[in-house]
Design a protein around this motif. Structure first.
Motif, PDB file in Angstrom:
ATOM      1  N   PRO A 125     -13.520   0.401  11.786  1.00  0.00           N
ATOM      2  CA  PRO A 125     -12.551   0.853  10.781  1.00  0.00           C
ATOM      3  C   PRO A 125     -11.716   2.011  11.309  1.00  0.00           C
ATOM      4  O   PRO A 125     -12.219   2.885  12.016  1.00  0.00           O
ATOM      5  CB  PRO A 125     -13.448   1.289   9.611  1.00  0.00           C
ATOM      6  N   ARG A 126     -10.427   2.016  10.896  1.00  0.00           N
ATOM      7  CA  ARG A 126      -9.530   3.062  11.397  1.00  0.00           C
ATOM      8  C   ARG A 126      -8.308   3.201  10.506  1.00  0.00           C
ATOM      9  O   ARG A 126      -7.959   2.304   9.733  1.00  0.00           O
ATOM     10  CB  ARG A 126      -9.109   2.767  12.837  1.00  0.00           C
ATOM     11  N   ALA A 127      -7.637   4.327  10.658  1.00  0.00           N
ATOM     12  CA  ALA A 127      -6.361   4.605  10.008  1.00  0.00           C
ATOM     13  C   ALA A 127      -5.506   5.366  11.004  1.00  0.00           C
ATOM     14  O   ALA A 127      -6.001   5.876  12.017  1.00  0.00           O
ATOM     15  CB  ALA A 127      -6.565   5.411   8.733  1.00  0.00           C
TER      16      ALA A 127
ATOM     17  N   ALA B  92      -3.757   3.690   2.130  1.00  0.00           N
ATOM     18  CA  ALA B  92      -2.634   4.214   2.905  1.00  0.00           C
ATOM     19  C   ALA B  92      -2.883   3.887   4.377  1.00  0.00           C
ATOM     20  O   ALA B  92      -3.983   3.499   4.762  1.00  0.00           O
ATOM     21  CB  ALA B  92      -2.512   5.722   2.715  1.00  0.00           C
ATOM     22  N   TRP B  93      -1.841   4.023   5.197  1.00  0.00           N
ATOM     23  CA  TRP B  93      -1.931   3.828   6.649  1.00  0.00           C
ATOM     24  C   TRP B  93      -2.371   2.425   7.078  1.00  0.00           C
ATOM     25  O   TRP B  93      -3.018   2.274   8.121  1.00  0.00           O
ATOM     26  CB  TRP B  93      -2.885   4.826   7.282  1.00  0.00           C
ATOM     27  N   PRO B  94      -2.062   1.371   6.322  1.00  0.00           N
ATOM     28  CA  PRO B  94      -2.421   0.049   6.846  1.00  0.00           C
ATOM     29  C   PRO B  94      -1.479  -0.326   7.992  1.00  0.00           C
ATOM     30  O   PRO B  94      -0.312   0.073   8.015  1.00  0.00           O
ATOM     31  CB  PRO B  94      -2.204  -0.873   5.649  1.00  0.00           C
ATOM     32  N   GLY B  95      -1.987  -1.091   8.955  1.00  0.00           N
ATOM     33  CA  GLY B  95      -1.124  -1.659   9.982  1.00  0.00           C
ATOM     34  C   GLY B  95      -0.630  -3.013   9.493  1.00  0.00           C
ATOM     35  O   GLY B  95      -1.416  -3.844   9.052  1.00  0.00           O
TER      36      GLY B  95
ATOM     37  N   VAL C  33       0.186  -9.958   8.643  1.00  0.00           N
ATOM     38  CA  VAL C  33      -1.185  -9.556   8.955  1.00  0.00           C
ATOM     39  C   VAL C  33      -1.349  -8.081   8.642  1.00  0.00           C
ATOM     40  O   VAL C  33      -0.544  -7.252   9.059  1.00  0.00           O
ATOM     41  CB  VAL C  33      -1.521  -9.823  10.437  1.00  0.00           C
ATOM     42  N   LEU C  34      -2.390  -7.759   7.899  1.00  0.00           N
ATOM     43  CA  LEU C  34      -2.740  -6.373   7.592  1.00  0.00           C
ATOM     44  C   LEU C  34      -4.069  -6.045   8.257  1.00  0.00           C
ATOM     45  O   LEU C  34      -5.007  -6.837   8.200  1.00  0.00           O
ATOM     46  CB  LEU C  34      -2.840  -6.165   6.080  1.00  0.00           C
ATOM     47  N   PHE C  35      -4.131  -4.873   8.872  1.00  0.00           N
ATOM     48  CA  PHE C  35      -5.399  -4.415   9.437  1.00  0.00           C
ATOM     49  C   PHE C  35      -5.603  -2.934   9.142  1.00  0.00           C
ATOM     50  O   PHE C  35      -4.714  -2.114   9.341  1.00  0.00           O
ATOM     51  CB  PHE C  35      -5.458  -4.622  10.944  1.00  0.00           C
ATOM     52  N   GLY C  36      -6.830  -2.622   8.678  1.00  0.00           N
ATOM     53  CA  GLY C  36      -7.256  -1.235   8.567  1.00  0.00           C
ATOM     54  C   GLY C  36      -6.575  -0.460   7.457  1.00  0.00           C
ATOM     55  O   GLY C  36      -6.027  -1.003   6.497  1.00  0.00           O
ATOM     56  N   GLY C  37      -6.633   0.851   7.594  1.00  0.00           N
ATOM     57  CA  GLY C  37      -6.055   1.756   6.622  1.00  0.00           C
ATOM     58  C   GLY C  37      -7.077   2.747   6.097  1.00  0.00           C
ATOM     59  O   GLY C  37      -8.237   2.783   6.527  1.00  0.00           O
ATOM     60  N   LEU C  38      -6.641   3.549   5.153  1.00  0.00           N
ATOM     61  CA  LEU C  38      -7.486   4.592   4.557  1.00  0.00           C
ATOM     62  C   LEU C  38      -7.537   4.370   3.057  1.00  0.00           C
ATOM     63  O   LEU C  38      -6.500   4.392   2.390  1.00  0.00           O
ATOM     64  CB  LEU C  38      -6.908   5.976   4.870  1.00  0.00           C
ATOM     65  N   ASP C  39      -8.744   4.132   2.515  1.00  0.00           N
ATOM     66  CA  ASP C  39      -8.893   3.974   1.073  1.00  0.00           C
ATOM     67  C   ASP C  39      -9.851   5.027   0.539  1.00  0.00           C
ATOM     68  O   ASP C  39     -10.203   5.976   1.263  1.00  0.00           O
ATOM     69  CB  ASP C  39      -9.338   2.551   0.705  1.00  0.00           C
ATOM     70  N   VAL C  40     -10.273   4.870  -0.695  1.00  0.00           N
ATOM     71  CA  VAL C  40     -11.106   5.911  -1.313  1.00  0.00           C
ATOM     72  C   VAL C  40     -12.451   6.061  -0.623  1.00  0.00           C
ATOM     73  O   VAL C  40     -13.125   7.090  -0.768  1.00  0.00           O
ATOM     74  CB  VAL C  40     -11.324   5.617  -2.819  1.00  0.00           C
ATOM     75  N   ASN C  41     -12.846   5.062   0.152  1.00  0.00           N
ATOM     76  CA  ASN C  41     -14.130   5.125   0.862  1.00  0.00           C
ATOM     77  C   ASN C  41     -13.984   5.594   2.304  1.00  0.00           C
ATOM     78  O   ASN C  41     -14.961   5.619   3.050  1.00  0.00           O
ATOM     79  CB  ASN C  41     -14.804   3.751   0.837  1.00  0.00           C
ATOM     80  N   GLY C  42     -12.776   5.927   2.714  1.00  0.00           N
ATOM     81  CA  GLY C  42     -12.551   6.345   4.099  1.00  0.00           C
ATOM     82  C   GLY C  42     -11.836   5.260   4.888  1.00  0.00           C
ATOM     83  O   GLY C  42     -11.163   4.385   4.323  1.00  0.00           O
ATOM     84  N   SER C  43     -11.988   5.295   6.202  1.00  0.00           N
ATOM     85  CA  SER C  43     -11.320   4.327   7.066  1.00  0.00           C
ATOM     86  C   SER C  43     -11.820   2.916   6.764  1.00  0.00           C
ATOM     87  O   SER C  43     -13.005   2.705   6.509  1.00  0.00           O
ATOM     88  CB  SER C  43     -11.574   4.662   8.539  1.00  0.00           C
TER      89      SER C  43
ATOM     90  N   GLY D   5       0.788  -1.223   0.000  1.00  0.00           N
ATOM     91  CA  GLY D   5       0.000   0.000   0.000  1.00  0.00           C
ATOM     92  C   GLY D   5       0.820   1.271   0.000  1.00  0.00           C
ATOM     93  O   GLY D   5       1.942   1.336  -0.499  1.00  0.00           O
ATOM     94  N   GLY D   6       0.225   2.302   0.576  1.00  0.00           N
ATOM     95  CA  GLY D   6       0.825   3.619   0.618  1.00  0.00           C
ATOM     96  C   GLY D   6       0.079   4.597  -0.270  1.00  0.00           C
ATOM     97  O   GLY D   6      -0.904   4.261  -0.945  1.00  0.00           O
ATOM     98  N   SER D   7       0.558   5.814  -0.281  1.00  0.00           N
ATOM     99  CA  SER D   7      -0.068   6.870  -1.090  1.00  0.00           C
ATOM    100  C   SER D   7       1.001   7.821  -1.602  1.00  0.00           C
ATOM    101  O   SER D   7       2.089   7.934  -1.037  1.00  0.00           O
ATOM    102  CB  SER D   7      -1.104   7.646  -0.268  1.00  0.00           C
ATOM    103  N   ALA D   8       0.683   8.479  -2.692  1.00  0.00           N
ATOM    104  CA  ALA D   8       1.565   9.498  -3.257  1.00  0.00           C
ATOM    105  C   ALA D   8       0.737  10.738  -3.513  1.00  0.00           C
ATOM    106  O   ALA D   8      -0.416  10.657  -3.941  1.00  0.00           O
ATOM    107  CB  ALA D   8       2.203   9.007  -4.548  1.00  0.00           C
ATOM    108  N   GLU D   9       1.342  11.868  -3.253  1.00  0.00           N
ATOM    109  CA  GLU D   9       0.639  13.137  -3.433  1.00  0.00           C
ATOM    110  C   GLU D   9       1.636  14.181  -3.902  1.00  0.00           C
ATOM    111  O   GLU D   9       2.611  14.489  -3.213  1.00  0.00           O
ATOM    112  CB  GLU D   9      -0.014  13.585  -2.134  1.00  0.00           C
ATOM    113  N   ALA D  10       1.420  14.696  -5.077  1.00  0.00           N
ATOM    114  CA  ALA D  10       2.223  15.801  -5.580  1.00  0.00           C
ATOM    115  C   ALA D  10       1.489  17.101  -5.301  1.00  0.00           C
ATOM    116  O   ALA D  10       0.258  17.126  -5.178  1.00  0.00           O
ATOM    117  CB  ALA D  10       2.477  15.632  -7.076  1.00  0.00           C
ATOM    118  N   SER D  11       2.234  18.170  -5.207  1.00  0.00           N
ATOM    119  CA  SER D  11       1.652  19.464  -4.874  1.00  0.00           C
ATOM    120  C   SER D  11       0.567  19.838  -5.883  1.00  0.00           C
ATOM    121  O   SER D  11       0.793  19.827  -7.100  1.00  0.00           O
ATOM    122  CB  SER D  11       2.746  20.533  -4.870  1.00  0.00           C
ATOM    123  N   GLY D  12      -0.628  20.135  -5.366  1.00  0.00           N
ATOM    124  CA  GLY D  12      -1.725  20.558  -6.204  1.00  0.00           C
ATOM    125  C   GLY D  12      -2.409  19.440  -6.958  1.00  0.00           C
ATOM    126  O   GLY D  12      -3.294  19.700  -7.779  1.00  0.00           O
ATOM    127  N   GLN D  13      -2.013  18.187  -6.681  1.00  0.00           N
ATOM    128  CA  GLN D  13      -2.613  17.055  -7.373  1.00  0.00           C
ATOM    129  C   GLN D  13      -3.366  16.161  -6.396  1.00  0.00           C
ATOM    130  O   GLN D  13      -3.184  16.262  -5.186  1.00  0.00           O
ATOM    131  CB  GLN D  13      -1.540  16.241  -8.108  1.00  0.00           C
TER     132      GLN D  13
END
Length: 438
Positions: free
Chosen positions: A272-274, A223-226, A237-247, A184-192
């Protein structure tokens, strides 16, 4: 498996964006920093055996921060912390924590990565290196570093192939396969807009090689998976995180040798949590999740994932209709009710004295139709949970066919008419006393 909420009384505050690592020699999960209403500098230790948190209050601590990363160096018996956000700015310091001495030390290595947030670290036990990947330095980055505690030195690895730039990903070390697992993870460019990733990668320190795994099924981009490696089950083991639908509140298992993600179905799950933090307690064989942001705000909850205890509790069964002792005018009887269980209701069945068990429609809210002969009859209902525990109820009713009811009503009506006519004639005679002389 099931998640179980900790009953610890003294807990860290409502917290997110903190860091945890499992100190296997002391059998404690160490928590540092995070964000409450501002960055925190508290150090806490969790003992799964006694289900208790302790605020360590060391004499000297790193500055308050959130979005840092930690990993436990088992060879040196030290928790290693790097970077994070302090009052909105990134810091590039490296610290070690000794649980037995309750002491933090600023290691101040001569070379180090640029300060960042949202990076992830995991300790490669066979190579005795703490591996760091990615994070945010303004925008997202994709560099790989290795830290040697004995030499107090960070080395930039520059593998020929690596995941794309990202932050807020999860990483864990698979001890059996000697690989760092990243998801997982996320990428964010300025203004995008923000891009979420659903990629699975494995890093081999000895070969300095990242490999993208391409499993057939996998968790949603987030993003933010444990992430934590479960030694006993040989799975990440993966738990939780933040996706396009929220926590998100999903739990997944990843097996490296089979390159397979499997969605778990815990009997009980946290909301659900992040922004939470996850570590595996090897001695207790539990994955421990702490804090995070739920849809109602930050939380102080601690949850433990492990084998579910034996289920010996039967379902609770309620028959809502018909009621006990009801008198019914039809042989076709509608039966309904509810069933609940601490795990899950597998089925609800209904029978009569003259028929075998047959499935009702639904489980938690169920209905059925049975056919009964005239007279006093019994309706039997049985609810069974997924462990085979059962609960039964019997309702007694009386069936009076409508033809019988109509005949009785007709007979009563005729009798009433006859009686009325007799009384009417009698009353008329009383009102005419001369009728006998006419």
């Amino acid at each position: 498996v099931t998640w179980t909420r900790s009953g610890s009384v003294d807990n860290p505050p409502n917290l997110s964006d903190h860091s945890v690592a499992y100190d296997s020699r002391s059998d404690r999960i160490i928590l540092f920093g995070g964000f409450t209403t501002r960055p925190s500098a508290e150090t806490w230790a969790y003992d799964a055996n006694t289900d208790s948190w302790t605020n360590m209050t060391p004499a000297f601590s790193p500055p308050a921060r959130s979005l840092a990363a930690m990993a436990y160096d088992s060879e040196s018996d030290r928790v290693i912390l790097f970077s994070g956000a302090q009052q909105g700015s990134e810091i590039d310091d490296t610290w070690s924590y000794d649980y037995n001495a309750n002491n933090w030390t600023n290691l101040n290595p001569p070379s180090r990565p640029i300060g960042r947030t949202g990076h992830a670290m995991a300790y490669d036990e066979q190579s005795d290196r703490v591996i760091l990947f990615g994070g945010y330095i303004g925008g997202s980055t994709g560099d790989t570093w290795a830290y040697d505690y004995n030499a107090n030195n960070w080395t930039r690895m520059d593998p020929p192939l690596a995941p794309s730039t990202r932050g807020l990903h999860g990483m864990a070390y698979d001890r059996k396969e000697d690989r760092i697992i990243l998801f997982g993870g996320s990428a964010e460019a300025s203004g995008q807009s923000i891009t979420f990733f659903a990629e699975t990668w494995a890093y081999d320190y000895d070969a300095n090689r990242w490999t993208r795994m391409f499993p057939v099924a996998f968790p949603s981009a987030r993003a933010w998976p444990g992430l934590a490696y479960d030694d006993a089950q040989n799975q990440t083991v993966l738990f939780g995180g933040l996706d396009v639908n929220g926590s998100n509140g999903e739990t997944w298992f990843y097996n490296f040798s089979g390159n397979k993600w499997t969605p778990a179905a815990p009997i009980v799950s946290p909301a659900p949590r992040a922004g939470h933090a996850v570590a595996y307690d090897r001695e207790s064989d539990r994955v421990v999740s702490t804090g995070g942001r739920t849809r109602t705000g930050s939380t102080a909850e601690t949850w433990l994932l492990g084998p579910a205890p034996p289920d010996v509790t039967s379902p609770t069964l309620v028959v809502q209709a018909p009621t006990e002792g009801a008198i019914l005018g039809s042989s076709s009887v509608f039966v309904q009710g509810t069933a609940t269980d601490d795990r899950e209701v597998a089925r609800v069945e209904v029978r009569t004295d003259a028929s075998d068990w047959s499935p009702a429609t639904g489980t938690t809210a169920w209905t059925a139709v049975v056919t009964l002969p005239s007279g006093s009859q019994s309706i039997h209902v049985r609810a069974t949970d997924t462990s085979g525990n059962a609960e039964a109820e019997t309702i007694r009713v009386t069936i009076v066919p409508m033809s019988t009811v109509l005949l009785a009503v007709t007979s009563v009506s005729v009798s009433l008419v006859t009686l009325w006519f007799f009384l009417y004639i009698r009353s008329k005679r009383k009102k005419d006393p001369l009728r006998r002389y006419r």
